[in-house]
Design an enzyme around this catalytic site. Structure first.
Site, PDB file in Angstrom:
ATOM      1  N   HIS A  70      -2.738  12.793  -4.380  1.00 47.00           N
ATOM      2  CA  HIS A  70      -3.593  11.803  -3.729  1.00 47.00           C
ATOM      3  C   HIS A  70      -4.892  11.645  -4.521  1.00 47.00           C
ATOM      4  O   HIS A  70      -5.505  12.643  -4.886  1.00 47.00           O
ATOM      5  CB  HIS A  70      -3.972  12.240  -2.309  1.00 47.00           C
ATOM      6  CG  HIS A  70      -2.814  12.234  -1.361  1.00 47.00           C
ATOM      7  ND1 HIS A  70      -2.957  12.415  -0.012  1.00 47.00           N
ATOM      8  CD2 HIS A  70      -1.486  12.050  -1.561  1.00 47.00           C
ATOM      9  CE1 HIS A  70      -1.780  12.352   0.575  1.00 47.00           C
ATOM     10  NE2 HIS A  70      -0.868  12.143  -0.350  1.00 47.00           N
ATOM     11  N   LYS A 111      -4.404  -0.014   6.921  1.00 45.14           N
ATOM     12  CA  LYS A 111      -4.228   0.636   8.219  1.00 45.14           C
ATOM     13  C   LYS A 111      -4.516  -0.386   9.316  1.00 45.14           C
ATOM     14  O   LYS A 111      -5.423  -1.213   9.167  1.00 45.14           O
ATOM     15  CB  LYS A 111      -5.216   1.791   8.352  1.00 45.14           C
ATOM     16  CG  LYS A 111      -4.580   3.147   8.134  1.00 45.14           C
ATOM     17  CD  LYS A 111      -5.534   4.237   8.577  1.00 45.14           C
ATOM     18  CE  LYS A 111      -5.029   5.604   8.195  1.00 45.14           C
ATOM     19  NZ  LYS A 111      -3.707   5.946   8.703  1.00 45.14           N
ATOM     20  N   ILE A 149      -1.451  -1.496 -16.117  1.00 46.21           N
ATOM     21  CA  ILE A 149      -1.078  -0.190 -16.708  1.00 46.21           C
ATOM     22  C   ILE A 149       0.441  -0.157 -16.946  1.00 46.21           C
ATOM     23  O   ILE A 149       0.915   0.252 -18.006  1.00 46.21           O
ATOM     24  CB  ILE A 149      -1.513   0.982 -15.788  1.00 46.21           C
ATOM     25  CG1 ILE A 149      -3.036   1.040 -15.683  1.00 46.21           C
ATOM     26  CG2 ILE A 149      -0.940   2.310 -16.289  1.00 46.21           C
ATOM     27  CD1 ILE A 149      -3.575   2.125 -14.751  1.00 46.21           C
ATOM     28  N   ARG A 172      -8.068  11.717  16.180  1.00 47.96           N
ATOM     29  CA  ARG A 172      -7.341  12.909  15.734  1.00 47.96           C
ATOM     30  C   ARG A 172      -8.265  13.868  14.988  1.00 47.96           C
ATOM     31  O   ARG A 172      -8.130  15.074  15.054  1.00 47.96           O
ATOM     32  CB  ARG A 172      -6.214  12.452  14.809  1.00 47.96           C
ATOM     33  CG  ARG A 172      -5.024  13.392  14.765  1.00 47.96           C
ATOM     34  CD  ARG A 172      -3.799  12.740  14.158  1.00 47.96           C
ATOM     35  NE  ARG A 172      -3.829  12.626  12.728  1.00 47.96           N
ATOM     36  CZ  ARG A 172      -3.433  11.538  12.051  1.00 47.96           C
ATOM     37  NH1 ARG A 172      -2.997  10.487  12.699  1.00 47.96           N
ATOM     38  NH2 ARG A 172      -3.479  11.512  10.747  1.00 47.96           N
ATOM     39  N   ALA A 213       9.237  12.291   2.020  1.00 50.90           N
ATOM     40  CA  ALA A 213       8.048  11.963   2.825  1.00 50.90           C
ATOM     41  C   ALA A 213       8.316  10.783   3.768  1.00 50.90           C
ATOM     42  O   ALA A 213       7.842  10.783   4.912  1.00 50.90           O
ATOM     43  CB  ALA A 213       6.870  11.642   1.906  1.00 50.90           C
ATOM     44  N   LYS A 271      -4.820  -3.936 -11.420  1.00 48.44           N
ATOM     45  CA  LYS A 271      -5.104  -2.909 -12.443  1.00 48.44           C
ATOM     46  C   LYS A 271      -3.852  -2.067 -12.709  1.00 48.44           C
ATOM     47  O   LYS A 271      -3.521  -1.761 -13.858  1.00 48.44           O
ATOM     48  CB  LYS A 271      -6.235  -1.986 -11.976  1.00 48.44           C
ATOM     49  CG  LYS A 271      -7.596  -2.677 -11.857  1.00 48.44           C
ATOM     50  CD  LYS A 271      -8.646  -1.677 -11.390  1.00 48.44           C
ATOM     51  CE  LYS A 271      -9.848  -2.313 -10.700  1.00 48.44           C
ATOM     52  NZ  LYS A 271     -10.596  -3.274 -11.457  1.00 48.44           N
ATOM     53  N   LYS A 308       1.926  20.883   0.919  1.00 45.52           N
ATOM     54  CA  LYS A 308       1.500  21.224   2.286  1.00 45.52           C
ATOM     55  C   LYS A 308       2.500  22.219   2.880  1.00 45.52           C
ATOM     56  O   LYS A 308       3.634  22.312   2.407  1.00 45.52           O
ATOM     57  CB  LYS A 308       1.468  19.944   3.125  1.00 45.52           C
ATOM     58  CG  LYS A 308       0.282  19.054   2.793  1.00 45.52           C
ATOM     59  CD  LYS A 308      -0.010  18.115   3.948  1.00 45.52           C
ATOM     60  CE  LYS A 308      -1.366  17.480   3.759  1.00 45.52           C
ATOM     61  NZ  LYS A 308      -1.732  16.607   4.875  1.00 45.52           N
ATOM     62  N   GLU A 357      -7.115   4.937  -1.021  1.00 43.68           N
ATOM     63  CA  GLU A 357      -6.337   6.127  -1.404  1.00 43.68           C
ATOM     64  C   GLU A 357      -5.122   5.701  -2.218  1.00 43.68           C
ATOM     65  O   GLU A 357      -4.372   4.821  -1.802  1.00 43.68           O
ATOM     66  CB  GLU A 357      -5.863   6.885  -0.161  1.00 43.68           C
ATOM     67  CG  GLU A 357      -5.071   8.136  -0.529  1.00 43.68           C
ATOM     68  CD  GLU A 357      -4.506   8.849   0.690  1.00 43.68           C
ATOM     69  OE1 GLU A 357      -5.025   9.915   1.037  1.00 43.68           O
ATOM     70  OE2 GLU A 357      -3.556   8.324   1.300  1.00 43.68           O
TER      71      GLU A 357
HETATM   72  P1  0O2 Z   1      -0.235   7.125   7.624  1.00 44.64           P
HETATM   73  O1  0O2 Z   1       0.539   6.779   8.827  1.00 44.64           O
HETATM   74  O2  0O2 Z   1       0.655   7.337   6.432  1.00 44.64           O
HETATM   75  O3  0O2 Z   1      -1.369   6.199   7.338  1.00 44.64           O
HETATM   76  P2  0O2 Z   1      -7.930  15.424   5.444  1.00 44.64           P
HETATM   77  O4  0O2 Z   1      -8.246  15.399   3.987  1.00 44.64           O
HETATM   78  O5  0O2 Z   1      -6.816  16.342   5.825  1.00 44.64           O
HETATM   79  O6  0O2 Z   1      -9.159  15.579   6.268  1.00 44.64           O
HETATM   80  P3  0O2 Z   1      -6.237  13.062   5.620  1.00 44.64           P
HETATM   81  O7  0O2 Z   1      -6.712  11.669   5.482  1.00 44.64           O
HETATM   82  O8  0O2 Z   1      -5.214  13.314   6.719  1.00 44.64           O
HETATM   83  O9  0O2 Z   1      -7.493  13.958   5.852  1.00 44.64           O
HETATM   84  O10 0O2 Z   1      -5.694  13.486   4.196  1.00 44.64           O
HETATM   85  P4  0O2 Z   1      -4.264  13.774   3.641  1.00 44.64           P
HETATM   86  O11 0O2 Z   1      -3.716  15.049   4.159  1.00 44.64           O
HETATM   87  O12 0O2 Z   1      -4.443  13.671   2.176  1.00 44.64           O
HETATM   88  O13 0O2 Z   1      -3.310  12.607   4.210  1.00 44.64           O
HETATM   89  C1  0O2 Z   1      -3.464  11.276   3.868  1.00 44.64           C
HETATM   90  C2  0O2 Z   1      -2.145  10.550   3.967  1.00 44.64           C
HETATM   91  O14 0O2 Z   1      -1.132  11.261   3.226  1.00 44.64           O
HETATM   92  C3  0O2 Z   1      -1.550  10.436   5.354  1.00 44.64           C
HETATM   93  O15 0O2 Z   1      -2.147   9.338   6.007  1.00 44.64           O
HETATM   94  C4  0O2 Z   1      -0.071  10.211   5.024  1.00 44.64           C
HETATM   95  O16 0O2 Z   1       0.155   8.895   4.560  1.00 44.64           O
HETATM   96  C5  0O2 Z   1       0.133  11.142   3.865  1.00 44.64           C
HETATM   97  N1  0O2 Z   1       0.537  12.488   4.344  1.00 44.64           N
HETATM   98  C6  0O2 Z   1      -0.233  13.581   4.404  1.00 44.64           C
HETATM   99  N2  0O2 Z   1       0.463  14.626   4.855  1.00 44.64           N
HETATM  100  C7  0O2 Z   1       1.722  14.186   5.083  1.00 44.64           C
HETATM  101  C8  0O2 Z   1       2.922  14.822   5.569  1.00 44.64           C
HETATM  102  O17 0O2 Z   1       2.972  15.999   5.884  1.00 44.64           O
HETATM  103  N3  0O2 Z   1       4.031  14.028   5.666  1.00 44.64           N
HETATM  104  C9  0O2 Z   1       4.018  12.706   5.312  1.00 44.64           C
HETATM  105  N4  0O2 Z   1       5.167  12.033   5.441  1.00 44.64           N
HETATM  106  N5  0O2 Z   1       2.896  12.086   4.875  1.00 44.64           N
HETATM  107  C10 0O2 Z   1       1.775  12.809   4.764  1.00 44.64           C
HETATM  108  P5  0O2 Z   1      -2.188   9.244   7.597  1.00 44.64           P
HETATM  109  O18 0O2 Z   1      -3.314   8.365   7.987  1.00 44.64           O
HETATM  110  O19 0O2 Z   1      -2.245  10.625   8.198  1.00 44.64           O
HETATM  111  O20 0O2 Z   1      -0.841   8.578   7.992  1.00 44.64           O
END
Ligand code: 0O2
Length: 216
Positions: free
Chosen positions: A124, A49, A28, A60, A155, A24, A116, A143
């Protein structure tokens, strides 16, 4: 059922969701290139994952690490990242995805308007993708992360250094990290301005050529 087979079965619909989403998104991008001679996407990356990362994320979040909980409570088992040249491209793609009837946007987290505390920026979108299997239709969460190249640079490096570091980051380093995010943001703004100026110079030149050609 052995553990390997159990995980393989669990992850298969997520893989299909990524395959469908990628198609998809490619459409686009192709359409934009065709219609506007401009591609709003630099590159697209998908990732599933790992079982270990799924279980760690549940722990966590203080959720019992079971497959049912993973399915119901984790929305980023399937992840697709779209890296764009400019912030404006992010919101254009975001709106196109919101309008679609073949996916359901469940939640949007705008870490561009509201970064953040560490400086992280991205848009997202949690979406639900229907996957047709031989057993029927399954709805799978995925996502989509949308970022500019500068946000992705920050990032990706931050992820390598600190993300999941597990301890409090010293205050002076947190400050530097935030400053680096600000620098990335300044670069985005500057490149966008240069792009706009070049577009308007080109437009003026094209108008002059057009007027010249119209002369008797
Ligand atoms: P990985 O290793 O990338 O898979 P929440 O909504 O807070 O309850 P969640 O799922 O943590 O739950 O949501 P959020 O904050 O939207 O984060 C989702 C993903 O965004 C993360 O997946 C990261 O890929 C990315 N991300 C979020 N915050 C940061 C940050 O501060 N730095 C970086 N580099 N990436 C970030 P995962 O599973 O945590 O990690």
């Amino acid at each position: 059922m052995d553990n390997f087979k159990k995980w393989k079965d669990f992850l298969l619909p997520y893989k299909f969701a990524l395959d469908e989403l990628q198609t998809k998104i490619n459409i686009i991008a192709e359409e934009a290139k065709f219609m506007n001679d401009y591609n709003p996407m630099e590159h697209i990356k998908t990732r599933l994952k790992t079982p270990q990362s799924i279980m760690q994320k549940l722990k966590r979040k203080n959720i019992e690490p079971t497959l049912d909980n993973a399915k119901m409570k984790l929305f980023d088992i399937a992840g697709l990242r779209i890296v764009c040249p400019f912030t404006t491209d992010i919101y254009i793609i975001h709106h196109q995805l919101l309008k679609r009837t073949d996916i359901n946007v469940v939640e949007v987290k705008d870490y561009i308007r509201f970064p953040k505390p560490n400086g992280y920026q991205s848009l997202h979108m949690i979406i639900e993708v229907p996957i047709t299997l031989s057993t029927g239709v399954e709805h799978v969460y995925a996502e989509i992360q949308l970022r500019t190249l500068a946000m992705d640079f920050w990032a990706s490096i931050e992820h390598k250094i600190f993300y999941k570091y597990g301890k409090a980051i010293p205050a002076y380093l947190e400050k530097e990290l935030k400053e680096a995010a600000h620098t990335a943001n300044l670069m985005d703004v500057k490149m966008k301005r240069i792009h706009e100026e070049v577009k308007s110079i080109k437009q003026e030149n094209d108008d002059e050529v057009y007027l010249y050609l119209q002369q008797p």
